[in-house]
Design a protein around this motif. Structure first.
Motif, PDB file in Angstrom:
ATOM      1  N   LYS A  26       6.173  -5.368  -5.957  1.00 11.36           N
ATOM      2  CA  LYS A  26       6.994  -4.480  -5.692  1.00 11.36           C
ATOM      3  C   LYS A  26       6.039  -2.869  -5.848  1.00 11.36           C
ATOM      4  O   LYS A  26       6.796  -2.010  -5.864  1.00 11.36           O
ATOM      5  CB  LYS A  26       8.333  -4.304  -6.646  1.00 11.36           C
ATOM      6  N   ASP A  27       4.888  -3.110  -6.328  1.00  6.93           N
ATOM      7  CA  ASP A  27       4.164  -1.936  -6.614  1.00  6.93           C
ATOM      8  C   ASP A  27       4.044  -1.234  -5.494  1.00  6.93           C
ATOM      9  O   ASP A  27       3.105  -1.683  -4.521  1.00  6.93           O
ATOM     10  CB  ASP A  27       2.863  -2.333  -7.503  1.00  6.93           C
ATOM     11  N   GLY A  31      -1.318  -1.782  -0.932  1.00  6.37           N
ATOM     12  CA  GLY A  31      -1.102  -1.733   0.465  1.00  6.37           C
ATOM     13  C   GLY A  31      -1.106  -2.821   1.075  1.00  6.37           C
ATOM     14  O   GLY A  31      -0.996  -4.055   0.430  1.00  6.37           O
ATOM     15  N   PHE A  32      -1.721  -3.024   2.286  1.00 10.27           N
ATOM     16  CA  PHE A  32      -1.870  -4.374   2.837  1.00 10.27           C
ATOM     17  C   PHE A  32      -3.310  -5.028   2.208  1.00 10.27           C
ATOM     18  O   PHE A  32      -4.304  -4.302   2.640  1.00 10.27           O
ATOM     19  CB  PHE A  32      -1.959  -4.232   4.428  1.00 10.27           C
ATOM     20  N   VAL A  33      -2.935  -5.982   1.905  1.00 13.97           N
ATOM     21  CA  VAL A  33      -4.140  -6.999   0.963  1.00 13.97           C
ATOM     22  C   VAL A  33      -4.484  -8.195   1.701  1.00 13.97           C
ATOM     23  O   VAL A  33      -3.301  -8.774   1.634  1.00 13.97           O
ATOM     24  CB  VAL A  33      -3.974  -6.952  -0.498  1.00 13.97           C
ATOM     25  N   ALA A  61      -8.322   2.558  -3.525  1.00 13.57           N
ATOM     26  CA  ALA A  61      -8.427   2.924  -5.168  1.00 13.57           C
ATOM     27  C   ALA A  61      -7.156   2.609  -5.747  1.00 13.57           C
ATOM     28  O   ALA A  61      -7.004   1.954  -6.665  1.00 13.57           O
ATOM     29  CB  ALA A  61      -8.897   4.177  -5.607  1.00 13.57           C
ATOM     30  N   SER A  62      -5.971   3.135  -5.115  1.00  9.50           N
ATOM     31  CA  SER A  62      -4.711   2.908  -5.477  1.00  9.50           C
ATOM     32  C   SER A  62      -4.212   1.504  -5.674  1.00  9.50           C
ATOM     33  O   SER A  62      -3.883   0.802  -6.468  1.00  9.50           O
ATOM     34  CB  SER A  62      -3.829   3.989  -4.314  1.00  9.50           C
ATOM     35  N   THR A  63      -4.647   0.610  -4.487  1.00  5.65           N
ATOM     36  CA  THR A  63      -4.403  -0.558  -4.088  1.00  5.65           C
ATOM     37  C   THR A  63      -5.196  -1.451  -5.522  1.00  5.65           C
ATOM     38  O   THR A  63      -4.756  -2.252  -6.120  1.00  5.65           O
ATOM     39  CB  THR A  63      -4.881  -1.323  -2.850  1.00  5.65           C
ATOM     40  N   ARG A  64      -6.504  -1.185  -5.642  1.00  3.82           N
ATOM     41  CA  ARG A  64      -7.289  -1.757  -6.761  1.00  3.82           C
ATOM     42  C   ARG A  64      -6.199  -1.415  -8.134  1.00  3.82           C
ATOM     43  O   ARG A  64      -6.462  -2.387  -8.895  1.00  3.82           O
ATOM     44  CB  ARG A  64      -8.531  -1.025  -6.731  1.00  3.82           C
ATOM     45  N   ALA A  65      -6.102  -0.304  -8.424  1.00  2.00           N
ATOM     46  CA  ALA A  65      -5.251   0.000  -9.711  1.00  2.00           C
ATOM     47  C   ALA A  65      -3.918  -0.759  -9.706  1.00  2.00           C
ATOM     48  O   ALA A  65      -3.610  -1.328 -10.657  1.00  2.00           O
ATOM     49  CB  ALA A  65      -4.741   1.510  -9.801  1.00  2.00           C
ATOM     50  N   GLY A  66      -3.360  -0.867  -8.764  1.00  6.04           N
ATOM     51  CA  GLY A  66      -2.261  -1.674  -8.557  1.00  6.04           C
ATOM     52  C   GLY A  66      -2.257  -3.176  -8.716  1.00  6.04           C
ATOM     53  O   GLY A  66      -1.462  -3.901  -9.653  1.00  6.04           O
TER      54      GLY A  66
END
Length: 123
Positions: A26-27, A31-33, A61-66
């Protein structure tokens, strides 16, 4: 270094589980991974998860952190679905092979068109 059949099976099972679970997170940062592969150590205590993510550098970068913040939850899911003596530590790494392949294709196309690679464009 080639991995043994059991280690490869475990890595593939981890890949399937993570590919199923990551879209359920739910983060909003994630994004699409696409999980492209999982490499597991011989003692099954560490797993490197390779993935691709779409978007600009900031979104990736945001996806990586999530994904990093979701590691405890993802480890728990793996622990419930796979019977192992030790639950492996997960490390997420962005898989750059698709970008590298696209860059190579562009360079080859440029060479076939008679163009010459510009300085700084080849490395």
């Amino acid at each position: 270094m080639p991995q043994g059949p059991r280690i490869e099976r475990v890595g593939e099972e981890f890949r399937e589980i993570l590919a199923e679970e990551i879209p359920k997170l739910k983060d909003p940062r994630i994004g699409f991974v696409t999980v492209t592969g999982v490499k597991v150590t011989a003692d099954l205590r560490r797993a490197w998860v390779y993935y691709t993510a779409f978007g600009e550098d900031r979104e990736r970068a945001s996806t990586r952190a999530g994904l990093r913040s979701a590691i405890p939850r993802l480890r728990g899911v793996i622990g419930k679905q796979v019977r192992l003596k030790f639950l492996p530590e997960l490390e997420f790494h962005e898989d750059a092979s698709l970008e590298q392949a696209a860059r190579i294709d562009r360079l080859i196309a440029r060479l076939n068109d008679g163009g010459v690679a510009e300085d700084g464009d080849d490395g």
